[in-house]
Design a protein around this motif. Structure first.
Motif, PDB file in Angstrom:
ATOM      1  N   UNK A  61       0.893  -1.390   0.090  1.00 50.91           N
ATOM      2  CA  UNK A  61      -0.024   0.093  -0.032  1.00 50.91           C
ATOM      3  C   UNK A  61       0.843   1.211   0.146  1.00 50.91           C
ATOM      4  N   UNK A  62       0.276   2.310  -0.621  1.00 51.89           N
ATOM      5  CA  UNK A  62       0.999   3.502  -0.532  1.00 51.89           C
ATOM      6  C   UNK A  62       0.506   4.468   0.768  1.00 51.89           C
ATOM      7  N   UNK A  63      -0.424   3.810   1.405  1.00 51.06           N
ATOM      8  CA  UNK A  63      -0.846   4.540   2.703  1.00 51.06           C
ATOM      9  C   UNK A  63      -0.837   3.473   3.983  1.00 51.06           C
ATOM     10  N   UNK A  64      -1.073   4.073   5.037  1.00 50.51           N
ATOM     11  CA  UNK A  64      -0.935   3.403   6.585  1.00 50.51           C
ATOM     12  C   UNK A  64      -2.097   2.642   6.718  1.00 50.51           C
ATOM     13  N   UNK A  65      -1.731   1.924   7.852  1.00 52.46           N
ATOM     14  CA  UNK A  65      -2.902   1.200   8.260  1.00 52.46           C
ATOM     15  C   UNK A  65      -4.012   2.103   8.626  1.00 52.46           C
ATOM     16  N   UNK A  66      -5.390   1.602   8.296  1.00 50.40           N
ATOM     17  CA  UNK A  66      -6.613   2.237   8.638  1.00 50.40           C
ATOM     18  C   UNK A  66      -6.871   3.059   7.411  1.00 50.40           C
ATOM     19  N   UNK A  67      -6.057   3.333   6.432  1.00 50.93           N
ATOM     20  CA  UNK A  67      -6.303   4.105   5.151  1.00 50.93           C
ATOM     21  C   UNK A  67      -7.615   3.526   4.467  1.00 50.93           C
ATOM     22  N   UNK A  68      -7.815   4.329   3.209  1.00 54.21           N
ATOM     23  CA  UNK A  68      -8.767   3.951   2.218  1.00 54.21           C
ATOM     24  C   UNK A  68      -8.085   2.390   1.664  1.00 54.21           C
ATOM     25  N   UNK A  69      -6.971   2.711   1.095  1.00 54.38           N
ATOM     26  CA  UNK A  69      -6.064   1.827   0.611  1.00 54.38           C
ATOM     27  C   UNK A  69      -5.986   0.395   1.392  1.00 54.38           C
ATOM     28  N   UNK A  70      -6.094   0.811   2.722  1.00 52.95           N
ATOM     29  CA  UNK A  70      -5.666  -0.406   3.601  1.00 52.95           C
ATOM     30  C   UNK A  70      -7.416  -1.292   3.720  1.00 52.95           C
ATOM     31  N   UNK A  71      -8.242  -0.602   3.823  1.00 54.77           N
ATOM     32  CA  UNK A  71      -9.611  -0.881   3.910  1.00 54.77           C
ATOM     33  C   UNK A  71      -9.872  -1.945   2.699  1.00 54.77           C
ATOM     34  N   UNK A  72      -9.422  -1.433   1.487  1.00 54.35           N
ATOM     35  CA  UNK A  72      -9.551  -2.252   0.196  1.00 54.35           C
ATOM     36  C   UNK A  72      -8.804  -3.500   0.150  1.00 54.35           C
ATOM     37  N   UNK A  73      -7.327  -3.355   0.618  1.00 56.08           N
ATOM     38  CA  UNK A  73      -6.673  -4.553   0.627  1.00 56.08           C
ATOM     39  C   UNK A  73      -7.093  -5.669   1.861  1.00 56.08           C
ATOM     40  N   UNK A  74      -7.689  -5.207   3.019  1.00 51.23           N
ATOM     41  CA  UNK A  74      -8.205  -6.149   3.749  1.00 51.23           C
ATOM     42  C   UNK A  74      -9.430  -6.990   3.469  1.00 51.23           C
ATOM     43  N   UNK A  75     -10.247  -6.120   2.597  1.00 53.92           N
ATOM     44  CA  UNK A  75     -11.389  -6.916   2.150  1.00 53.92           C
ATOM     45  C   UNK A  75     -11.022  -7.744   0.969  1.00 53.92           C
TER      46      UNK A  75
END
Ligand code: 6CS
Length: 319
Positions: free
Chosen positions: A7-21
């Motif tokens: 990710x280009x963003x930290x935990x809890x970010x929009x990108x993180x939400x996407x990757x977690x799902x």
């Protein structure tokens, strides 16, 4: 088997939400044959470096935002042009998740770089955080505006009157604090989670554009997947479009409330239509620079720019 997703963003970010799902769905549908390992920003390198790690096969997936990607896939710089996208959220959603400009014209541009474009999605309206009130291109005179690293962004902010300073995401907080830059631009959720508001005096809505990102895979990896898994990856990314759109909407509100709570006296300025028009007009020059950078007149970039503009018009007509 482990698939690595950076990710280009930290935990809890929009990108993180996407990757977690993405991880949840992939692991569920491969009955545990595949584990997805997520690397939040900072673990592996800058955005540009992450894209290279996907291209060379060290990683299987990463977010690659046009703001940093346009050095590698120049035509993607179209998403960095100010005021290019629609003011209508739903139009941008459709454009990014299933539009023909993105998937028929731009996707092939990734292939030479050994990348596969899987998806694009919006992350929220970009807002300026600054150390002074900026209401006109003249106010930008001598103003060091941090931009992402794609050259077309530098050109865009030059056109709008500022003195652009490209740098990686991880350096922005420190640069604001040390006053090496006078401002930066990002969606509200990022301004909150990266704490940029702590080291900025104003937040300014210029109606300029939505932050967009893309999800890329290593092309050989993707093409080498068993048919069934490749289909599954395609289905999952398609399904995630609605999910992430809701996340970004919710985050925009929640994170703004958080900033207001943490810094109640911070001026939040909505530029008027008239003020926005001045920036919009000034930024038009960047479109010619984009065309020059992507094959000149009649070249690839001009075709992409025209197709995107057309498609937005069509979608706006339908909505
Ligand atoms: O400003 C940046 O560099 C970054 N901003 C966001 C919201 N996501 C990734 C990007 O690298």
């Amino acid at each position: 088997e482990t698939w690595k997703f950076a990710l280009e963003e930290i935990e809890g970010s929009v990108q993180d939400q996407y990757a977690q799902r993405f991880k949840e769905l992939v692991e569920e549908r491969t009955n545990g044959d595949v584990t997805v390992q997520i690397y939040p920003y900072g673990a592996l390198g800058t955005s540009a470096q992450l894209t290279e790690l996907v291209a060379n096969g060290t990683l299987q997936f990463a977010n690659a935002s046009p703001g940093h990607l346009a050095t590698m896939v120049p035509a993607m710089g179209v998403f960095n042009l100010p005021y290019i996208l629609s003011a209508k959220d739903e139009v941008n959603k459709e454009l990014l998740t299933e539009g023909s400009t993105v998937y028929d014209m731009l996707a092939p541009e990734f292939e030479d770089k050994n990348l596969k474009l899987l998806a694009m999605y919006p992350e929220g309206e970009m807002v300026w955080t600054t150390n002074k009130e900026v209401r006109s291109p003249e106010d930008f005179d001598g103003f060091k505006m941090r931009t992402m690293t794609s050259p077309i962004l530098t050109e865009s902010y030059k056109a709008m009157g500022a003195d652009p300073t490209p740098m990686p995401y991880g350096e922005v907080y420190g640069a604001l604090q040390l006053k090496q830059i006078d401002g930066q631009v990002n969606p509200v959720f990022a301004i909150e989670e990266m704490k940029f508001y702590e080291v900025s005096d104003y937040m300014i809505w210029a109606g300029q554009q939505e932050f967009t990102t893309s999800v890329v895979a290593n092309r050989e990896f993707y093409e080498g997947l068993p048919e069934e898994q490749r289909k599954m990856v395609d289905e999952v990314t398609t399904e995630l479009a609605d999910f992430i759109f809701e996340v970004k909407r919710q985050y925009a509100q929640e994170r703004l409330d958080k900033i207001k709570q943490a810094k109640p006296d911070m001026p939040m300025i909505q530029l008027t239509e008239e003020e926005r028009a001045k920036f919009k007009e000034a930024a038009m020059g960047a479109r010619d620079v984009y065309i020059d950078m992507t094959g000149g007149e009649g070249g690839e970039g001009e075709k992409v720019l025209n197709a995107l503009t057309e498609e937005i018009k069509e979608l706006e007509g339908e909505s």
